[in-house]
Design a protein around this motif. Structure first.
Motif, PDB file in Angstrom:
ATOM      1  N   PHE A  37      -4.893   4.664   5.380  1.00  0.00           N
ATOM      2  CA  PHE A  37      -3.455   4.448   5.199  1.00  0.00           C
ATOM      3  C   PHE A  37      -2.686   5.764   5.230  1.00  0.00           C
ATOM      4  O   PHE A  37      -3.130   6.778   4.684  1.00  0.00           O
ATOM      5  CB  PHE A  37      -3.174   3.740   3.870  1.00  0.00           C
ATOM      6  CG  PHE A  37      -1.710   3.466   3.644  1.00  0.00           C
ATOM      7  CD1 PHE A  37      -1.116   2.349   4.202  1.00  0.00           C
ATOM      8  CD2 PHE A  37      -0.924   4.352   2.925  1.00  0.00           C
ATOM      9  CE1 PHE A  37       0.240   2.104   4.031  1.00  0.00           C
ATOM     10  CE2 PHE A  37       0.428   4.118   2.754  1.00  0.00           C
ATOM     11  CZ  PHE A  37       1.008   2.988   3.305  1.00  0.00           C
ATOM     12  N   GLY A  38      -1.509   5.722   5.845  1.00  0.00           N
ATOM     13  CA  GLY A  38      -0.622   6.880   5.847  1.00  0.00           C
ATOM     14  C   GLY A  38       0.807   6.437   6.090  1.00  0.00           C
ATOM     15  O   GLY A  38       1.061   5.326   6.549  1.00  0.00           O
ATOM     16  N   GLU A  87       0.635   5.904  -0.300  1.00  0.00           N
ATOM     17  CA  GLU A  87      -0.205   7.108  -0.363  1.00  0.00           C
ATOM     18  C   GLU A  87      -0.429   7.519  -1.816  1.00  0.00           C
ATOM     19  O   GLU A  87      -1.483   8.053  -2.154  1.00  0.00           O
ATOM     20  CB  GLU A  87       0.443   8.238   0.427  1.00  0.00           C
ATOM     21  CG  GLU A  87       0.405   8.018   1.937  1.00  0.00           C
ATOM     22  CD  GLU A  87       0.884   9.225   2.712  1.00  0.00           C
ATOM     23  OE1 GLU A  87       1.438  10.162   2.083  1.00  0.00           O
ATOM     24  OE2 GLU A  87       0.702   9.248   3.944  1.00  0.00           O
ATOM     25  N   THR A  88       0.582   7.306  -2.678  1.00  0.00           N
ATOM     26  CA  THR A  88       0.423   7.535  -4.115  1.00  0.00           C
ATOM     27  C   THR A  88       1.021   6.350  -4.853  1.00  0.00           C
ATOM     28  O   THR A  88       1.958   5.706  -4.371  1.00  0.00           O
ATOM     29  CB  THR A  88       1.118   8.820  -4.591  1.00  0.00           C
ATOM     30  OG1 THR A  88       2.547   8.645  -4.535  1.00  0.00           O
ATOM     31  CG2 THR A  88       0.705  10.016  -3.738  1.00  0.00           C
ATOM     32  N   ALA A 135      -2.856   2.022  -4.485  1.00  0.00           N
ATOM     33  CA  ALA A 135      -3.064   3.327  -3.842  1.00  0.00           C
ATOM     34  C   ALA A 135      -4.418   3.879  -4.268  1.00  0.00           C
ATOM     35  O   ALA A 135      -5.018   3.425  -5.255  1.00  0.00           O
ATOM     36  CB  ALA A 135      -1.960   4.297  -4.237  1.00  0.00           C
ATOM     37  N   SER A 191       0.844  -1.197   0.000  1.00  0.00           N
ATOM     38  CA  SER A 191       0.000   0.000   0.000  1.00  0.00           C
ATOM     39  C   SER A 191       0.877   1.244   0.000  1.00  0.00           C
ATOM     40  O   SER A 191       1.989   1.243   0.533  1.00  0.00           O
ATOM     41  CB  SER A 191      -0.912   0.011   1.231  1.00  0.00           C
ATOM     42  OG  SER A 191      -1.811  -1.067   1.203  1.00  0.00           O
TER      43      SER A 191
END
Length: 202
Positions: A76-77, A13-14, A57, A11
């Motif tokens: 998510f982060g 963020e982008t 993402a 996973s």
């Protein structure tokens, strides 16, 4: 019931950040993927021989769905990381019926030549603190692992950590010597053999 490891998910963020991280870690380029309109996500892929690696993402161009995204992506982060493993079944409703509460409900999905059913949890988060695998049932014969270019990468080991390791292992018996369920704080890491040597992704 026939069960098999299908793929692992990174996973991010982008999508660009996730792809760059994997390519730097493994020293090989990723192949193109596609978009998942129902989930508002997009991905890129890497062959691991009999299975594949997915970088996923949130798609900034897609409208936000009216339900939780898979892989808990709505929450998510941080940096890209290995967050999920996905197990293939020939009968998704039957597999979900014996899975722990919260493993999800079947959702029919499609992308290009690929059609599949996926167990999506109502809140996006899988049992055992997201350490339980997502369940997938492919429809037809098309499968991403067979269509991706072979970069010479293979999964050597997948380690799943959880304080209740014994209960997690019993919850979904899977005969794959590469999978190890280990007591510890929740998390995953994968050992990938590459043309440049072994590399860990976590």
């Amino acid at each position: 019931m026939m069960l098999a490891l299908d793929h692992i998910a990174i996973s991010a963020e982008t999508l660009e950040a996730g792809a760059d991280w994997v390519e730097m870690a493994l020293g090989v380029p990723l192949a193109g993927g596609g978009k998942h309109p129902h989930m508002g996500t997009h991905n890129r892929l890497l062959s691991l021989g009999d299975l594949y690696l997915e970088v996923i993402a949130i798609d900034p161009e897609a409208p936000k769905p009216g339900h939780a995204r898979w892989f808990d992506l709505d929450r998510f982060g941080g940096p890209p990381r290995l967050t999920n493993w996905i197990v293939r079944t020939e009968d998704l409703p039957a597999a979900l019926a014996v899975a722990p509460v919260g493993a999800g409900h079947p959702v029919d999905l499609a992308r290009g030549d690929y059609c599949w059913r996926f167990g999506v949890p109502p809140d996006g988060r899988l049992p055992f603190d997201d350490s339980f695998p997502a369940l997938i049932e492919w429809q037809g014969t098309a499968h991403p692992a067979r269509a991706l270019p072979d970069r010479g990468c293979r999964l050597s080991a997948l380690e799943i950590f959880h304080p209740e390791a014994s209960a997690l292992a019993r919850a979904l018996p899977l005969a794959d010597a590469r999978i190890r369920v280990i007591p510890g704080a929740p998390g995953l890491r994968a050992l990938i053999s590459t043309p440049s040597g072994d590399r860990w992704l976590a």
